[in-house]
Design a protein around this motif. Structure first.
Motif, PDB file in Angstrom:
ATOM      1  N   LYS A 164     -49.989  -6.109 -25.042  1.00 55.01           N
ATOM      2  CA  LYS A 164     -51.221  -6.203 -26.115  1.00 55.01           C
ATOM      3  C   LYS A 164     -52.648  -6.381 -25.383  1.00 55.01           C
ATOM      4  O   LYS A 164     -53.492  -5.885 -25.929  1.00 55.01           O
ATOM      5  N   CYS A 165     -52.821  -7.249 -24.472  1.00 55.41           N
ATOM      6  CA  CYS A 165     -54.226  -7.734 -23.795  1.00 55.41           C
ATOM      7  C   CYS A 165     -54.595  -6.219 -23.118  1.00 55.41           C
ATOM      8  O   CYS A 165     -55.732  -6.324 -22.916  1.00 55.41           O
ATOM      9  N   MET A 166     -53.435  -5.809 -22.412  1.00 54.69           N
ATOM     10  CA  MET A 166     -54.000  -4.659 -21.632  1.00 54.69           C
ATOM     11  C   MET A 166     -54.365  -3.611 -22.440  1.00 54.69           C
ATOM     12  O   MET A 166     -55.375  -2.599 -22.058  1.00 54.69           O
ATOM     13  N   LEU A 167     -53.776  -3.260 -23.744  1.00 51.68           N
ATOM     14  CA  LEU A 167     -54.225  -2.247 -24.655  1.00 51.68           C
ATOM     15  C   LEU A 167     -55.701  -2.518 -25.234  1.00 51.68           C
ATOM     16  O   LEU A 167     -56.487  -1.679 -25.225  1.00 51.68           O
ATOM     17  N   GLU A 168     -55.985  -4.144 -25.277  1.00 49.56           N
ATOM     18  CA  GLU A 168     -57.364  -4.225 -25.936  1.00 49.56           C
ATOM     19  C   GLU A 168     -58.347  -3.929 -24.492  1.00 49.56           C
ATOM     20  O   GLU A 168     -59.372  -3.491 -25.045  1.00 49.56           O
ATOM     21  N   VAL A 169     -57.917  -4.271 -23.394  1.00 53.44           N
ATOM     22  CA  VAL A 169     -58.986  -3.954 -22.219  1.00 53.44           C
ATOM     23  C   VAL A 169     -59.140  -2.606 -22.083  1.00 53.44           C
ATOM     24  O   VAL A 169     -60.212  -2.057 -21.896  1.00 53.44           O
ATOM     25  N   ARG A 170     -57.990  -1.804 -22.143  1.00 52.68           N
ATOM     26  CA  ARG A 170     -58.360  -0.413 -22.067  1.00 52.68           C
ATOM     27  C   ARG A 170     -59.003   0.237 -23.070  1.00 52.68           C
ATOM     28  O   ARG A 170     -59.774   1.000 -23.057  1.00 52.68           O
ATOM     29  N   THR A 181     -61.381  -1.508 -24.969  1.00 51.91           N
ATOM     30  CA  THR A 181     -62.913  -1.867 -24.799  1.00 51.91           C
ATOM     31  C   THR A 181     -63.423  -1.046 -23.773  1.00 51.91           C
ATOM     32  O   THR A 181     -64.694  -0.721 -23.716  1.00 51.91           O
ATOM     33  N   ILE A 182     -62.642  -0.849 -22.577  1.00 51.40           N
ATOM     34  CA  ILE A 182     -63.383   0.171 -21.400  1.00 51.40           C
ATOM     35  C   ILE A 182     -63.524   1.515 -21.749  1.00 51.40           C
ATOM     36  O   ILE A 182     -64.783   2.108 -21.505  1.00 51.40           O
ATOM     37  N   SER A 183     -62.636   2.045 -22.837  1.00 50.65           N
ATOM     38  CA  SER A 183     -62.854   3.370 -23.188  1.00 50.65           C
ATOM     39  C   SER A 183     -64.168   3.664 -24.156  1.00 50.65           C
ATOM     40  O   SER A 183     -64.806   4.440 -24.139  1.00 50.65           O
ATOM     41  N   THR A 184     -64.224   2.660 -25.058  1.00 49.82           N
ATOM     42  CA  THR A 184     -65.335   2.619 -25.900  1.00 49.82           C
ATOM     43  C   THR A 184     -66.667   2.518 -25.187  1.00 49.82           C
ATOM     44  O   THR A 184     -67.750   3.087 -25.765  1.00 49.82           O
ATOM     45  N   ASN A 185     -66.765   1.460 -24.071  1.00 49.89           N
ATOM     46  CA  ASN A 185     -67.971   1.151 -23.332  1.00 49.89           C
ATOM     47  C   ASN A 185     -68.259   2.461 -22.537  1.00 49.89           C
ATOM     48  O   ASN A 185     -69.452   2.807 -22.434  1.00 49.89           O
ATOM     49  N   LEU A 186     -67.254   3.219 -22.052  1.00 44.32           N
ATOM     50  CA  LEU A 186     -67.621   4.331 -21.104  1.00 44.32           C
ATOM     51  C   LEU A 186     -68.205   5.556 -22.062  1.00 44.32           C
ATOM     52  O   LEU A 186     -68.672   6.376 -21.887  1.00 44.32           O
TER      53      LEU A 186
END
Length: 126
Positions: free
Chosen positions: A68-74, A76-81
């Motif tokens: 779940k945390c890895m999905l949240e990190v992915r 967040t990264i995709s929205t920031n990119l």
């Protein structure tokens, strides 16, 4: 010869002393035997340790939390990119809360220009 011969009182005292020494010796032997038996019992326990089965820990909950945390990190990264990054100076800021700053600066420039224009016409007409 008198020295070698013991009277009966000395013999009885000697018998009592020997009897007490023998009793004390048997008690000491019994204590030593108990100690040896205890040490042998401890050695047998040390030689054959008992194996306690340990259950395997349940790691499914931890794995689910990590996923779940890895999905949240992915995410967040995709929205920031994918976020638009301005590469040039913008006259009007994107935030509507900061537009009053731009309007104030433009107003100051316009009023300054109008003041100098007014002073110019007064000097020309005089």
């Amino acid at each position: 010869m008198e020295n070698n011969i013991m009277d009966e009182s000395e013999q009885s005292t000697l018998k009592l002393v020997i009897k007490e020494l023998v009793e004390e010796h048997t008690k000491t032997n019994k204590v030593i035997a108990d100690l040896v038996e205890g040490i042998n019992g401890i050695n047998s326990k040390i030689d054959k340790p008992s194996v306690i089965p340990t259950p395997e820990p349940d790691t499914r909950k931890i794995q689910q939390m990590i996923e779940k945390c890895m999905l949240e990190v992915r995410l967040t990264i995709s929205t920031n990119l994918n976020k638009h990054k301005p590469g040039r100076f913008q006259l009007f800021l994107e935030s509507k809360n900061k537009t009053w700053v731009v309007v104030t600066i433009l107003g100051i420039f316009l009023l300054t220009y109008a003041f100098f224009l007014f002073v110019y016409y007064l000097a020309k007409s005089a």
